[in-house]
Design a protein around this motif. Structure first.
Motif, PDB file in Angstrom:
ATOM      1  N   THR A 304      66.088   1.642 -13.442  1.00  0.00           N
ATOM      2  CA  THR A 304      66.345   1.761 -12.000  1.00  0.00           C
ATOM      3  C   THR A 304      65.739   0.608 -11.210  1.00  0.00           C
ATOM      4  O   THR A 304      65.683   0.651  -9.980  1.00  0.00           O
ATOM      5  CB  THR A 304      65.788   3.095 -11.468  1.00  0.00           C
ATOM      6  OG1 THR A 304      64.384   3.162 -11.742  1.00  0.00           O
ATOM      7  CG2 THR A 304      66.500   4.267 -12.118  1.00  0.00           C
ATOM      8  N   LYS A 305      65.279  -0.411 -11.922  1.00  0.00           N
ATOM      9  CA  LYS A 305      64.864  -1.631 -11.239  1.00  0.00           C
ATOM     10  C   LYS A 305      65.199  -2.817 -12.129  1.00  0.00           C
ATOM     11  O   LYS A 305      65.189  -2.727 -13.355  1.00  0.00           O
ATOM     12  CB  LYS A 305      63.366  -1.611 -10.907  1.00  0.00           C
ATOM     13  CG  LYS A 305      62.448  -1.576 -12.121  1.00  0.00           C
ATOM     14  CD  LYS A 305      60.984  -1.596 -11.684  1.00  0.00           C
ATOM     15  CE  LYS A 305      60.060  -1.616 -12.899  1.00  0.00           C
ATOM     16  NZ  LYS A 305      58.633  -1.640 -12.497  1.00  0.00           N
ATOM     17  N   ARG A 310      68.060 -12.358 -10.079  1.00  0.00           N
ATOM     18  CA  ARG A 310      69.427 -12.794 -10.369  1.00  0.00           C
ATOM     19  C   ARG A 310      70.345 -11.589 -10.597  1.00  0.00           C
ATOM     20  O   ARG A 310      71.514 -11.599 -10.197  1.00  0.00           O
ATOM     21  CB  ARG A 310      69.410 -13.706 -11.598  1.00  0.00           C
ATOM     22  CG  ARG A 310      70.738 -14.336 -11.927  1.00  0.00           C
ATOM     23  CD  ARG A 310      70.638 -15.177 -13.198  1.00  0.00           C
ATOM     24  NE  ARG A 310      71.884 -15.899 -13.400  1.00  0.00           N
ATOM     25  CZ  ARG A 310      71.994 -17.206 -13.433  1.00  0.00           C
ATOM     26  NH1 ARG A 310      70.919 -17.969 -13.271  1.00  0.00           N
ATOM     27  NH2 ARG A 310      73.166 -17.783 -13.623  1.00  0.00           N
ATOM     28  N   ASP A 311      69.829 -10.529 -11.280  1.00  0.00           N
ATOM     29  CA  ASP A 311      70.652  -9.346 -11.538  1.00  0.00           C
ATOM     30  C   ASP A 311      70.993  -8.617 -10.242  1.00  0.00           C
ATOM     31  O   ASP A 311      72.085  -8.045 -10.112  1.00  0.00           O
ATOM     32  CB  ASP A 311      69.926  -8.401 -12.498  1.00  0.00           C
ATOM     33  CG  ASP A 311      70.046  -8.849 -13.947  1.00  0.00           C
ATOM     34  OD1 ASP A 311      70.834  -9.780 -14.217  1.00  0.00           O
ATOM     35  OD2 ASP A 311      69.355  -8.279 -14.812  1.00  0.00           O
ATOM     36  N   LYS A 312      70.088  -8.636  -9.283  1.00  0.00           N
ATOM     37  CA  LYS A 312      70.387  -7.993  -8.001  1.00  0.00           C
ATOM     38  C   LYS A 312      71.548  -8.689  -7.325  1.00  0.00           C
ATOM     39  O   LYS A 312      72.447  -8.051  -6.757  1.00  0.00           O
ATOM     40  CB  LYS A 312      69.149  -8.028  -7.109  1.00  0.00           C
ATOM     41  CG  LYS A 312      69.351  -7.340  -5.769  1.00  0.00           C
ATOM     42  CD  LYS A 312      68.057  -7.334  -4.956  1.00  0.00           C
ATOM     43  CE  LYS A 312      68.263  -6.622  -3.623  1.00  0.00           C
ATOM     44  NZ  LYS A 312      67.017  -6.608  -2.823  1.00  0.00           N
ATOM     45  N   PRO A 317      72.211  -3.668  -5.695  1.00  0.00           N
ATOM     46  CA  PRO A 317      70.924  -2.966  -5.765  1.00  0.00           C
ATOM     47  C   PRO A 317      70.764  -2.241  -7.101  1.00  0.00           C
ATOM     48  O   PRO A 317      71.728  -1.769  -7.692  1.00  0.00           O
ATOM     49  CB  PRO A 317      70.985  -1.978  -4.598  1.00  0.00           C
ATOM     50  CG  PRO A 317      71.980  -2.571  -3.657  1.00  0.00           C
ATOM     51  CD  PRO A 317      72.997  -3.269  -4.511  1.00  0.00           C
ATOM     52  N   SER A 318      69.523  -2.156  -7.551  1.00  0.00           N
ATOM     53  CA  SER A 318      69.256  -1.515  -8.842  1.00  0.00           C
ATOM     54  C   SER A 318      69.580  -0.028  -8.773  1.00  0.00           C
ATOM     55  O   SER A 318      69.538   0.596  -7.725  1.00  0.00           O
ATOM     56  CB  SER A 318      67.796  -1.720  -9.243  1.00  0.00           C
ATOM     57  OG  SER A 318      66.934  -1.145  -8.272  1.00  0.00           O
ATOM     58  N   ALA A 322      74.560   0.669 -11.646  1.00  0.00           N
ATOM     59  CA  ALA A 322      74.504  -0.789 -11.757  1.00  0.00           C
ATOM     60  C   ALA A 322      73.962  -1.199 -13.128  1.00  0.00           C
ATOM     61  O   ALA A 322      74.434  -2.184 -13.725  1.00  0.00           O
ATOM     62  CB  ALA A 322      73.624  -1.362 -10.641  1.00  0.00           C
ATOM     63  N   ALA A 323      72.997  -0.446 -13.635  1.00  0.00           N
ATOM     64  CA  ALA A 323      72.462  -0.744 -14.964  1.00  0.00           C
ATOM     65  C   ALA A 323      73.549  -0.598 -16.025  1.00  0.00           C
ATOM     66  O   ALA A 323      73.652  -1.410 -16.952  1.00  0.00           O
ATOM     67  CB  ALA A 323      71.290   0.181 -15.281  1.00  0.00           C
ATOM     68  N   GLY A 324      74.372   0.435 -15.911  1.00  0.00           N
ATOM     69  CA  GLY A 324      75.459   0.621 -16.858  1.00  0.00           C
ATOM     70  C   GLY A 324      76.427  -0.541 -16.856  1.00  0.00           C
ATOM     71  O   GLY A 324      76.880  -0.997 -17.919  1.00  0.00           O
TER      72      GLY A 324
END
Length: 659
Positions: A304-305, A310-312, A317-318, A322-324
């Motif tokens: 969740t973070k 760069r990923d943001k 937002p985390s 978004a992680a998936g």
């Protein structure tokens, strides 16, 4: 037997004898009153189909081996070792079968070769047509015999050779036809625990063991390998890479796929090309030692973070969804690279961050929508350590992840707090028959102790091979026999030990397998016999208790002296020590009850000595550093300790006379 039955039997025997005399049937096929019946052999994993015929084969001292062109040398070597172990002194070779068989002939090869087709025809058998499948047919023909090992592919032929190894453990084995193949395409072990990893020697022996139980997958994923997790971007030292290369070669010899797993999740920047290249470089280094199957582990991380700004920018937002998306993007790139470098059948394996339960979630939905359908997804069941797994559970996982999952079964792993001080050695159970239709396979996460892990791993692989005919208790006993090298006394001692390590904890308060069910049944019967008020029943109960105490006390020495792999005794050392001490405490307890039963004033002394020994046994520590959580070893806890504590209250003790 009725008179009609007797006349029919006499007529049948006379007709058969006449047929033999004129050459209609081989004399070996004649049923004789003094000939023992032909019985179904015990084979593990249980074959898909066995047809038994009423004759037997004895190999004797000399056989002819006919290996079809192109047969895997390792399979030929396995068959030769098997024949030698069965007492064969002379192994001649030939390229084809003679018209008449005058001695035992062993034919092996894939079913598309001419000599194997000929052998199958003579045996009135047909080839199995499924991946990793095989047909093993044996017939007796006058003074000769024919055993055919026909693999659908090279892996199937190797499995056939493992079945032959089991058959020849009997001096005479039956004529039969076995058509066999695995129910699940992926079967084996993931070395995925926390704590001290296995040694390279442990892994090599485990690969040999996996071959014996017809497993086909070993996933290298020890959490405490720094170059696979915390320092995943760094290259392995040359010596480590060489040692891994030796394991890869050993796996290939055993027809086991060596899968290398990397765990970049704690620090990876999903959108950074440099991290993607670091991952590819690591895989390239493993390709250099022969690895062709790869795995990306994304379990036990904070999703969740982001690990980088760069990923943001790339994914927003985390959060779980978004992680998936970010994980799918990285995994898809790796999957595409595997196909480009190898072939279209290459499939990456991954374990997701939400690896347990099958509840719908934003994370699972993102993976389902974005992850390449060729990527294999692992799932641990309804919990991290699930008490049971059903067909509906697996169907729910298929729906949640958009594909059949590969079950990561966290049994018998003992790297969590509630397993401290335990070896987990109950049968592999409470997985529903029919799961083969809903899973792509099963791998076991074993204990830090490699050899004791084989008890459960053998069960898991027998289930994965043939879940519909799997028998948990019989396979458990077969695992003891395998570790005991077929010796009845060692096997019995091992089963006594396994029973003291039967409890299987979960992450909750209730275990999913109870502790020491055999011992508890015995001790409960002793309590009932004493409580009955009948003197004879009381005497029998105390005799039974003494016999049980003796078995517990002597089992450790029998195991140490007779176990097939000395690693078992070494890795279980403090448990065996504690078991012996608990056995002596139970012997003293039985002596105390016997004294109380006769009114002897010595009973309190026996009970006091039993309590002292029990306290010493309960304080014996596990091997320091061997597992993630150290602690005193547990021996039939809640059963044995309770009985020793309760015994002084079961029979009123007469007070000792004053001096």
């Amino acid at each position: 037997m009725t008179r009609f039955d007797a006349r029919f039997k006499a007529g049948f025997l006379m007709a058969t004898a006449m047929a033999c005399a004129i050459g209609m049937v081989p004399s070996s096929a004649v049923a004789r009153p003094d000939t023992p019946p032909v019985t179904m052999p015990a084979l593990f994993p249980t074959p898909a189909l066995v047809t038994l015929t009423p004759d037997t084969i004895t190999l004797g001292k000399a056989v002819v081996l006919v290996a079809a062109p192109g047969t895997d040398p390792e399979t030929v070597a396995l068959v030769r070792r098997t024949l030698t172990a069965a007492g064969v002194d002379r192994i001649a070779t030939a390229q084809r079968l003679p018209a008449t068989l005058d001695r035992p002939h062993i034919v092996l090869g894939t079913s598309d070769t001419a000599v194997v087709r000929d052998a199958l025809t003579r045996s009135n058998a047909v080839a199995d047509t499924q991946a990793e499948g095989y047909t093993l047919a044996s017939i007796a023909t006058g003074t000769g015999s024919l055993v055919t090992l026909a693999g659908h592919d090279a892996d199937g032929l190797f499995h056939a050779a493992q079945t032959l190894r089991q058959l020849t453990q009997r001096r005479q084995f039956p004529t039969l036809v076995i058509r066999d193949h695995p129910a699940m395409p992926i079967r084996g072990t993931i070395e995925g625990f926390y704590g001290k990893p296995w040694s390279m020697d442990d892994r090599a022996k485990h690969l040999d063991f996996l071959a014996r139980v017809k497993a086909n997958t070993y996933i290298y994923s020890p959490k405490d390998d720094p170059y696979a997790r915390d320092r995943w971007r760094e290259a392995y030292p040359a010596a480590t890479l060489t040692a891994l290369g030796t394991l890869v070669a050993r796996a290939k010899q055993n027809h086991v796929t060596f899968v290398y797993a990397i765990s970049p999740g704690p620090s990876v920047c999903f959108s950074d090309p440099a991290d993607r290249q670091a991952l590819m470089r690591k895989f390239d280094a493993l390709r250099g030692i022969g690895v062709r199957s790869f795995y990306v582990a994304l379990d036990d991380i904070e999703y969740t973070k982001w690990n980088c700004e760069r990923d943001k920018a790339a994914f927003g937002p985390s959060g779980a969804a978004a992680a998936g998306v970010a994980q799918a993007q990285l995994l898809n790139a790796v999957q595409a690279d595997l196909v480009a470098r190898h072939d279209a059948a290459s499939a990456l394996i991954m374990v997701p961050t939400e690896y347990y339960d099958a509840k719908e979630s934003p994370y699972k939905a993102a993976l389902r929508r974005h992850l390449d359908p060729r990527v294999i997804v692992q799932w641990t069941g309804t919990d991290v350590v699930p008490p049971a797994i059903s067909i509906p559970d697996a169907k729910a996982a298929t729906k949640a992840f958009g594909r059949k999952t590969l079950l990561w079964d966290n049994y018998p792993v003992n790297d969590y707090a509630s397993s401290a001080g335990r070896l987990l050695m109950a049968p592999y159970a409470r997985r529903e028959a029919g799961l083969s239709g809903e899973l792509s396979g099963i791998v076991s996460n074993p204990m830090n102790q490699e050899v004791p892990s084989r008890v459960a791993v053998m069960g898991l692989n027998a289930f994965a091979w043939n879940d519909k005919d799997y028998d948990a208790d019989r396979t458990w006993q077969a695992a003891a026999r395998d570790l005991g090298d077929g010796d009845d006394r060692v096997t019995a001692a091992l089963l006594t030990f396994f029973d003291t390590q039967h409890l299987a904890p979960t992450f909750g308060s209730q275990p999913w397998q109870e502790q020491a069910p055999r011992l508890k049944a015995t001790l409960d019967a002793v309590r009932d016999g004493i409580a009955s008020g009948d003197a004879a029943a009381r005497d029998r109960a105390i005799v039974d208790l003494t016999r049980t105490a003796d078995a517990i006390t002597t089992a450790p020495d029998i195991i140490r002296a007779g176990v097939a792999d000395p690693g078992f005794a070494a890795q279980a050392r403090p448990w065996l020590t504690a078991m012996q001490m608990w056995g002596r405490a139970l012997q003293l307890t039985a002596a105390g009850l016997a004294a109380a039963n006769t009114g002897s004033g010595t009973a309190p002394r026996f009970f006091a000595d039993a309590r002292r020994l029990a306290a010493e046994a309960a304080a014996i520590p596990s091997i320091p550093g061997a597992t993630r959580f150290d602690g005193p070893v547990k021996i039939a806890d809640g059963v044995l300790d309770r009985f020793v504590a309760d015994a002084p209250t079961l029979i009123a003790v007469s007070p000792s006379p004053a001096p």
